[in-house]
Design a protein around this motif. Structure first.
Motif, mmCIF file in Angstrom:
data_model
loop_
_atom_site.group_PDB
_atom_site.id
_atom_site.type_symbol
_atom_site.label_atom_id
_atom_site.label_comp_id
_atom_site.label_asym_id
_atom_site.label_seq_id
_atom_site.Cartn_x
_atom_site.Cartn_y
_atom_site.Cartn_z
ATOM 1 N N ILE A 144 -8.316 -23.265 -1.855
ATOM 2 C CA ILE A 144 -9.677 -22.939 -1.411
ATOM 3 C C ILE A 144 -9.941 -21.711 -1.964
ATOM 4 O O ILE A 144 -9.553 -20.796 -1.354
ATOM 5 C CB ILE A 144 -10.124 -23.390 0.166
ATOM 6 C CG1 ILE A 144 -9.720 -24.790 0.387
ATOM 7 C CG2 ILE A 144 -11.246 -22.824 0.502
ATOM 8 C CD1 ILE A 144 -9.670 -25.059 1.928
ATOM 9 N N ARG A 145 -10.845 -21.406 -2.649
ATOM 10 C CA ARG A 145 -11.222 -19.857 -3.161
ATOM 11 C C ARG A 145 -11.483 -19.059 -1.815
ATOM 12 O O ARG A 145 -12.523 -19.764 -1.034
ATOM 13 C CB ARG A 145 -12.350 -19.948 -4.171
ATOM 14 C CG ARG A 145 -12.572 -18.679 -4.795
ATOM 15 C CD ARG A 145 -13.824 -18.832 -5.802
ATOM 16 N NE ARG A 145 -14.327 -17.493 -6.334
ATOM 17 C CZ ARG A 145 -14.195 -17.213 -7.409
ATOM 18 N NH1 ARG A 145 -13.945 -18.113 -8.452
ATOM 19 N NH2 ARG A 145 -14.613 -15.835 -7.834
ATOM 20 N N THR A 146 -11.254 -17.843 -1.994
ATOM 21 C CA THR A 146 -11.602 -16.826 -0.758
ATOM 22 C C THR A 146 -12.312 -15.809 -1.792
ATOM 23 O O THR A 146 -12.607 -15.810 -2.620
ATOM 24 C CB THR A 146 -10.322 -16.368 -0.124
ATOM 25 O OG1 THR A 146 -9.843 -15.434 -1.079
ATOM 26 C CG2 THR A 146 -9.506 -17.446 0.563
ATOM 27 N N SER A 147 -12.825 -14.657 -0.882
ATOM 28 C CA SER A 147 -13.678 -13.590 -1.496
ATOM 29 C C SER A 147 -12.527 -12.435 -1.695
ATOM 30 O O SER A 147 -13.194 -11.481 -2.275
ATOM 31 C CB SER A 147 -14.389 -13.298 -0.219
ATOM 32 O OG SER A 147 -13.915 -12.791 0.960
ATOM 33 N N TRP A 148 -11.479 -12.812 -1.641
ATOM 34 C CA TRP A 148 -10.480 -11.749 -2.152
ATOM 35 C C TRP A 148 -10.315 -11.459 -3.341
ATOM 36 O O TRP A 148 -9.935 -12.803 -4.091
ATOM 37 C CB TRP A 148 -9.071 -11.740 -1.207
ATOM 38 C CG TRP A 148 -9.187 -11.610 0.305
ATOM 39 C CD1 TRP A 148 -9.043 -12.508 1.102
ATOM 40 C CD2 TRP A 148 -8.542 -10.117 0.713
ATOM 41 N NE1 TRP A 148 -9.082 -11.898 2.263
ATOM 42 C CE2 TRP A 148 -8.898 -10.446 1.894
ATOM 43 C CE3 TRP A 148 -8.576 -9.084 0.146
ATOM 44 C CZ2 TRP A 148 -8.829 -9.384 3.109
ATOM 45 C CZ3 TRP A 148 -8.370 -8.043 1.079
ATOM 46 C CH2 TRP A 148 -8.364 -8.224 2.536
ATOM 47 N N ILE A 149 -10.503 -10.368 -4.002
ATOM 48 C CA ILE A 149 -10.308 -10.055 -5.468
ATOM 49 C C ILE A 149 -9.629 -9.153 -5.792
ATOM 50 O O ILE A 149 -9.323 -7.916 -5.014
ATOM 51 C CB ILE A 149 -11.593 -9.786 -5.994
ATOM 52 C CG1 ILE A 149 -12.625 -10.960 -5.981
ATOM 53 C CG2 ILE A 149 -11.541 -9.466 -7.446
ATOM 54 C CD1 ILE A 149 -14.295 -10.716 -6.260
ATOM 55 N N ASN A 169 5.977 -2.451 -13.865
ATOM 56 C CA ASN A 169 4.960 -2.553 -15.055
ATOM 57 C C ASN A 169 3.536 -2.789 -14.522
ATOM 58 O O ASN A 169 2.755 -3.120 -15.486
ATOM 59 C CB ASN A 169 5.502 -3.178 -16.130
ATOM 60 C CG ASN A 169 5.731 -4.506 -15.746
ATOM 61 O OD1 ASN A 169 5.550 -5.055 -14.746
ATOM 62 N ND2 ASN A 169 6.347 -5.249 -16.803
ATOM 63 N N TYR A 170 3.379 -2.853 -13.504
ATOM 64 C CA TYR A 170 2.006 -3.206 -12.959
ATOM 65 C C TYR A 170 1.346 -2.246 -12.112
ATOM 66 O O TYR A 170 2.289 -1.615 -11.316
ATOM 67 C CB TYR A 170 1.960 -4.603 -12.092
ATOM 68 C CG TYR A 170 1.945 -5.655 -12.932
ATOM 69 C CD1 TYR A 170 2.034 -6.915 -12.425
ATOM 70 C CD2 TYR A 170 1.769 -5.797 -14.361
ATOM 71 C CE1 TYR A 170 2.180 -8.306 -13.238
ATOM 72 C CE2 TYR A 170 1.618 -6.803 -15.183
ATOM 73 C CZ TYR A 170 1.975 -8.081 -14.414
ATOM 74 O OH TYR A 170 1.913 -9.223 -15.542
ATOM 75 N N LEU A 171 0.286 -1.931 -12.142
ATOM 76 C CA LEU A 171 -0.451 -1.244 -10.979
ATOM 77 C C LEU A 171 -1.517 -2.208 -10.405
ATOM 78 O O LEU A 171 -2.201 -2.727 -11.326
ATOM 79 C CB LEU A 171 -1.011 0.002 -11.372
ATOM 80 C CG LEU A 171 -2.254 0.760 -10.798
ATOM 81 C CD1 LEU A 171 -1.330 1.366 -9.370
ATOM 82 C CD2 LEU A 171 -2.733 1.848 -11.642
ATOM 83 N N LEU A 172 -1.577 -2.479 -9.224
ATOM 84 C CA LEU A 172 -2.670 -3.430 -8.832
ATOM 85 C C LEU A 172 -3.722 -2.717 -7.852
ATOM 86 O O LEU A 172 -3.386 -1.648 -7.182
ATOM 87 C CB LEU A 172 -1.929 -4.466 -7.949
ATOM 88 C CG LEU A 172 -1.214 -5.337 -8.960
ATOM 89 C CD1 LEU A 172 -0.006 -6.082 -8.148
ATOM 90 C CD2 LEU A 172 -2.125 -6.455 -9.672
ATOM 91 N N TYR A 173 -5.048 -3.211 -7.813
ATOM 92 C CA TYR A 173 -5.890 -2.636 -7.439
ATOM 93 C C TYR A 173 -6.661 -3.847 -6.395
ATOM 94 O O TYR A 173 -6.951 -4.790 -7.295
ATOM 95 C CB TYR A 173 -6.939 -1.745 -8.085
ATOM 96 C CG TYR A 173 -8.378 -1.676 -7.847
ATOM 97 C CD1 TYR A 173 -9.116 -2.706 -8.145
ATOM 98 C CD2 TYR A 173 -8.668 -0.656 -7.090
ATOM 99 C CE1 TYR A 173 -10.531 -2.426 -7.939
ATOM 100 C CE2 TYR A 173 -10.206 -0.317 -6.863
ATOM 101 C CZ TYR A 173 -10.993 -1.197 -7.412
ATOM 102 O OH TYR A 173 -12.491 -1.241 -6.924
ATOM 103 N N LEU A 174 -6.841 -3.750 -5.289
ATOM 104 C CA LEU A 174 -7.549 -4.696 -4.358
ATOM 105 C C LEU A 174 -8.835 -4.278 -3.942
ATOM 106 O O LEU A 174 -9.083 -3.075 -3.703
ATOM 107 C CB LEU A 174 -6.522 -5.120 -3.265
ATOM 108 C CG LEU A 174 -5.329 -5.709 -3.613
ATOM 109 C CD1 LEU A 174 -4.327 -5.909 -2.473
ATOM 110 C CD2 LEU A 174 -5.554 -7.195 -4.141
ATOM 111 N N SER A 175 -9.674 -5.279 -3.766
ATOM 112 C CA SER A 175 -11.055 -4.733 -3.280
ATOM 113 C C SER A 175 -11.466 -6.076 -2.329
ATOM 114 O O SER A 175 -11.079 -7.208 -2.805
ATOM 115 C CB SER A 175 -12.076 -4.268 -4.027
ATOM 116 O OG SER A 175 -12.472 -5.213 -5.131
#
Length: 175
Positions: A144-149, A169-175
């Motif tokens: 089920i899709r949530t609003s977290w991107i 090798n990753y930099l992640l940004y959450l909002s």
């Protein structure tokens, strides 16, 4: 002018004032500071420097195995941020010899949406890639899709091959 006046006042203080500790002496970031880097700054300064093993004066981005947590747990684990959180994340592969990343968490999974987008410098040189992911609770394909991107930033493939011995090798940004 105000800084000079404050410094002047401090120099004339009594010994008793000097013994009192500043209530903000252990603050990592100064009041009013907002961490809002551009995509170019995220890739060229923060991610590239981290991958190359260079140090930062202040660590504003936390190293975290993000996929061991659900998205609502992440704000408490970030070094900074109220509505946006930044993490350096090690790459986890779904299959040992494959390229496919493992993005499963304890109660769901992160699903990529759309194609990777190129991040370019001011002189239009390709410096990185951006992928947008959405969190789904449950198991694929019936989650089920949530609003977290989440926006995932990484160096171009040809550069990560050169730096393959580095864990990050990753930099992640959450909002």
């Amino acid at each position: 002018m105000a800084i000079a006046a404050a410094m002047n006042n401090n120099n004339n203080s009594t010994q008793e004032d000097n013994k009192q500790q500043d209530e903000h002496e252990h603050d990592v970031v100064m009041p009013g500071f907002r961490f809002h880097p551009t995509e170019e700054e995220l890739v060229e300064f923060y991610l590239r420097r981290k991958v190359e093993g260079k140090r930062f004066n202040v660590e504003l981005i936390t190293f975290l195995d993000l996929y061991r947590y659900d998205p609502w747990e992440l704000p408490a684990l970030a070094a900074i941020g109220e509505k946006e959180w930044y993490f350096y994340v090690p790459r986890d592969r779904k299959y040992r010899n494959g390229d496919r990343p493992n993005r499963v968490t304890t109660s769901g999974y992160w699903k990529a949406t759309g194609a990777d987008r190129m991040i370019r410098s001011e002189n239009l040189r390709s410096i990185g890639l951006k992928k947008t992911l959405v969190f789904y609770s449950g198991k694929a394909p019936k989650g089920i899709r949530t609003s977290w991107i989440m926006n995932e930033y990484r160096l171009p493939h040809h550069e990560t091959e050169r730096l393959q011995k580095k864990v990050l090798n990753y930099l992640l940004y959450l909002s």
